[in-house]
Design a protein around this motif. Sequence first.
Motif, PDB file in Angstrom:
ATOM      1  N   ASP A  74     -20.343  19.521  -6.555  1.00  0.00           N
ATOM      2  CA  ASP A  74     -20.684  18.085  -6.004  1.00  0.00           C
ATOM      3  C   ASP A  74     -19.468  17.343  -5.449  1.00  0.00           C
ATOM      4  O   ASP A  74     -19.606  16.250  -4.859  1.00  0.00           O
ATOM      5  N   LEU A  75     -18.299  17.458  -6.091  1.00  0.00           N
ATOM      6  CA  LEU A  75     -17.239  16.637  -5.891  1.00  0.00           C
ATOM      7  C   LEU A  75     -15.781  17.764  -5.976  1.00  0.00           C
ATOM      8  O   LEU A  75     -15.744  18.121  -7.045  1.00  0.00           O
ATOM      9  N   ILE A  76     -14.994  17.098  -5.173  1.00  0.00           N
ATOM     10  CA  ILE A  76     -13.509  17.671  -5.416  1.00  0.00           C
ATOM     11  C   ILE A  76     -12.760  16.504  -5.476  1.00  0.00           C
ATOM     12  O   ILE A  76     -12.499  15.692  -4.678  1.00  0.00           O
ATOM     13  N   LEU A  77     -11.667  16.250  -6.580  1.00  0.00           N
ATOM     14  CA  LEU A  77     -10.565  15.653  -6.994  1.00  0.00           C
ATOM     15  C   LEU A  77      -9.447  16.315  -6.566  1.00  0.00           C
ATOM     16  O   LEU A  77      -8.962  17.513  -7.440  1.00  0.00           O
ATOM     17  N   VAL A  78      -8.473  15.870  -5.800  1.00  0.00           N
ATOM     18  CA  VAL A  78      -7.030  16.735  -5.489  1.00  0.00           C
ATOM     19  C   VAL A  78      -5.945  15.616  -5.807  1.00  0.00           C
ATOM     20  O   VAL A  78      -5.828  14.751  -5.317  1.00  0.00           O
ATOM     21  N   ASP A  79      -4.974  16.203  -6.593  1.00  0.00           N
ATOM     22  CA  ASP A  79      -3.760  15.455  -6.600  1.00  0.00           C
ATOM     23  C   ASP A  79      -2.860  15.821  -5.245  1.00  0.00           C
ATOM     24  O   ASP A  79      -3.158  17.089  -4.717  1.00  0.00           O
ATOM     25  N   ILE A  80      -2.132  15.179  -5.045  1.00  0.00           N
ATOM     26  CA  ILE A  80      -1.408  15.621  -3.601  1.00  0.00           C
ATOM     27  C   ILE A  80      -0.060  16.436  -3.918  1.00  0.00           C
ATOM     28  O   ILE A  80       0.043  17.267  -3.337  1.00  0.00           O
ATOM     29  N   ALA A 104       1.314   5.658  -4.560  1.00  0.00           N
ATOM     30  CA  ALA A 104       0.760   4.400  -4.728  1.00  0.00           C
ATOM     31  C   ALA A 104       1.335   3.059  -3.930  1.00  0.00           C
ATOM     32  O   ALA A 104       1.449   1.978  -4.461  1.00  0.00           O
ATOM     33  N   MET A 105       2.458   3.452  -2.853  1.00  0.00           N
ATOM     34  CA  MET A 105       3.008   2.510  -1.991  1.00  0.00           C
ATOM     35  C   MET A 105       2.035   1.869  -1.075  1.00  0.00           C
ATOM     36  O   MET A 105       0.841   2.602  -0.762  1.00  0.00           O
ATOM     37  N   PRO A 106       2.361   0.715  -0.575  1.00  0.00           N
ATOM     38  CA  PRO A 106       1.593   0.136   0.488  1.00  0.00           C
ATOM     39  C   PRO A 106       1.613   1.087   1.601  1.00  0.00           C
ATOM     40  O   PRO A 106       2.289   1.576   2.059  1.00  0.00           O
ATOM     41  N   GLY A 107       0.224   1.120   2.212  1.00  0.00           N
ATOM     42  CA  GLY A 107       0.086   2.002   3.144  1.00  0.00           C
ATOM     43  C   GLY A 107      -0.493   3.452   2.856  1.00  0.00           C
ATOM     44  O   GLY A 107      -0.951   4.363   3.619  1.00  0.00           O
ATOM     45  N   ASP A 108      -0.398   4.071   1.559  1.00  0.00           N
ATOM     46  CA  ASP A 108      -0.710   5.385   1.161  1.00  0.00           C
ATOM     47  C   ASP A 108      -2.073   5.453   1.344  1.00  0.00           C
ATOM     48  O   ASP A 108      -2.730   6.543   1.627  1.00  0.00           O
ATOM     49  N   GLU A 109      -2.919   4.557   0.658  1.00  0.00           N
ATOM     50  CA  GLU A 109      -4.356   4.517   0.744  1.00  0.00           C
ATOM     51  C   GLU A 109      -4.816   4.984   1.956  1.00  0.00           C
ATOM     52  O   GLU A 109      -5.568   5.862   2.349  1.00  0.00           O
ATOM     53  N   GLN A 110      -4.467   4.092   3.044  1.00  0.00           N
ATOM     54  CA  GLN A 110      -4.930   4.304   4.418  1.00  0.00           C
ATOM     55  C   GLN A 110      -4.309   5.568   4.876  1.00  0.00           C
ATOM     56  O   GLN A 110      -5.199   6.431   5.721  1.00  0.00           O
ATOM     57  N   ARG A 111      -3.141   6.050   4.654  1.00  0.00           N
ATOM     58  CA  ARG A 111      -2.534   7.367   5.165  1.00  0.00           C
ATOM     59  C   ARG A 111      -3.636   8.379   4.601  1.00  0.00           C
ATOM     60  O   ARG A 111      -3.873   9.311   5.519  1.00  0.00           O
ATOM     61  N   PHE A 112      -4.022   8.584   3.295  1.00  0.00           N
ATOM     62  CA  PHE A 112      -4.758   9.657   2.750  1.00  0.00           C
ATOM     63  C   PHE A 112      -6.270   9.483   3.286  1.00  0.00           C
ATOM     64  O   PHE A 112      -6.749  10.545   3.547  1.00  0.00           O
ATOM     65  N   ILE A 113      -6.540   8.446   3.627  1.00  0.00           N
ATOM     66  CA  ILE A 113      -8.110   8.558   4.010  1.00  0.00           C
ATOM     67  C   ILE A 113      -8.002   8.768   5.552  1.00  0.00           C
ATOM     68  O   ILE A 113      -8.966   9.516   6.056  1.00  0.00           O
ATOM     69  N   LYS A 114      -6.973   8.444   6.273  1.00  0.00           N
ATOM     70  CA  LYS A 114      -6.859   8.923   7.848  1.00  0.00           C
ATOM     71  C   LYS A 114      -6.795  10.367   7.872  1.00  0.00           C
ATOM     72  O   LYS A 114      -7.160  10.980   8.814  1.00  0.00           O
ATOM     73  N   ILE A 115      -6.060  10.819   6.967  1.00  0.00           N
ATOM     74  CA  ILE A 115      -5.950  12.562   6.768  1.00  0.00           C
ATOM     75  C   ILE A 115      -7.261  13.158   6.798  1.00  0.00           C
ATOM     76  O   ILE A 115      -7.601  14.235   7.168  1.00  0.00           O
ATOM     77  N   GLY A 116      -8.196  12.430   5.856  1.00  0.00           N
ATOM     78  CA  GLY A 116      -9.644  12.988   5.927  1.00  0.00           C
ATOM     79  C   GLY A 116     -10.053  12.963   4.249  1.00  0.00           C
ATOM     80  O   GLY A 116     -11.216  13.341   4.168  1.00  0.00           O
ATOM     81  N   PHE A 117      -9.469  12.400   3.510  1.00  0.00           N
ATOM     82  CA  PHE A 117     -10.092  12.084   2.096  1.00  0.00           C
ATOM     83  C   PHE A 117     -11.195  11.176   1.998  1.00  0.00           C
ATOM     84  O   PHE A 117     -11.046  10.222   2.980  1.00  0.00           O
ATOM     85  N   ASP A 118     -12.199  11.249   1.498  1.00  0.00           N
ATOM     86  CA  ASP A 118     -13.345  10.452   1.242  1.00  0.00           C
ATOM     87  C   ASP A 118     -12.763   9.235   0.593  1.00  0.00           C
ATOM     88  O   ASP A 118     -13.486   7.899   0.758  1.00  0.00           O
ATOM     89  N   LYS A 119     -12.146   9.373  -0.373  1.00  0.00           N
ATOM     90  CA  LYS A 119     -11.765   8.125  -1.121  1.00  0.00           C
ATOM     91  C   LYS A 119     -10.323   8.318  -1.869  1.00  0.00           C
ATOM     92  O   LYS A 119      -9.850   9.749  -1.908  1.00  0.00           O
TER      93      LYS A 119
END
Length: 122
Positions: free
Chosen positions: A46-52, A86-101
């Motif tokens: 139902d869900l996948i959690l992935v470390d980078i 967890a640096m500024p911009g990391d969240e946007q970068r990973f969402i842009k790559i295709g992670f849902d959250k």
Amino acid sequence: MNILYVEDNKINAMVMDKMLSKNNSNVFIAENGSQALKVVKEKNLDLILVDINLGLNQMDGCELLERFKKLDYLENIPVFAVTAYAMPGDEQRFIKIGFDKYFSKPVNFDKLLSAISTIGVS
């Protein structure tokens, strides 16, 4: 809920397993991308959690996400990044790559559980 957590750090995996199991989830742990690709074939998730960062000489979480996106049977399964990035911009970068959250470590379990509660389970 069936959740795959891809994490190379055994302590992080154990903590996540314990926390999610308290929420009545079945947690499957994969230490690397190769193991994760086997689990997604064998389990109805139902869900996948992935470390980078999945260790030296291993595919990273972004490469793994790319492989997941090529598998038709995962097209409706959300994939969340759970990472020490967890640096500024990391969240946007990973969402842009295709992670849902995106969740930075240490994970705020209340926020994670809230996000999980929005997933419709079939």
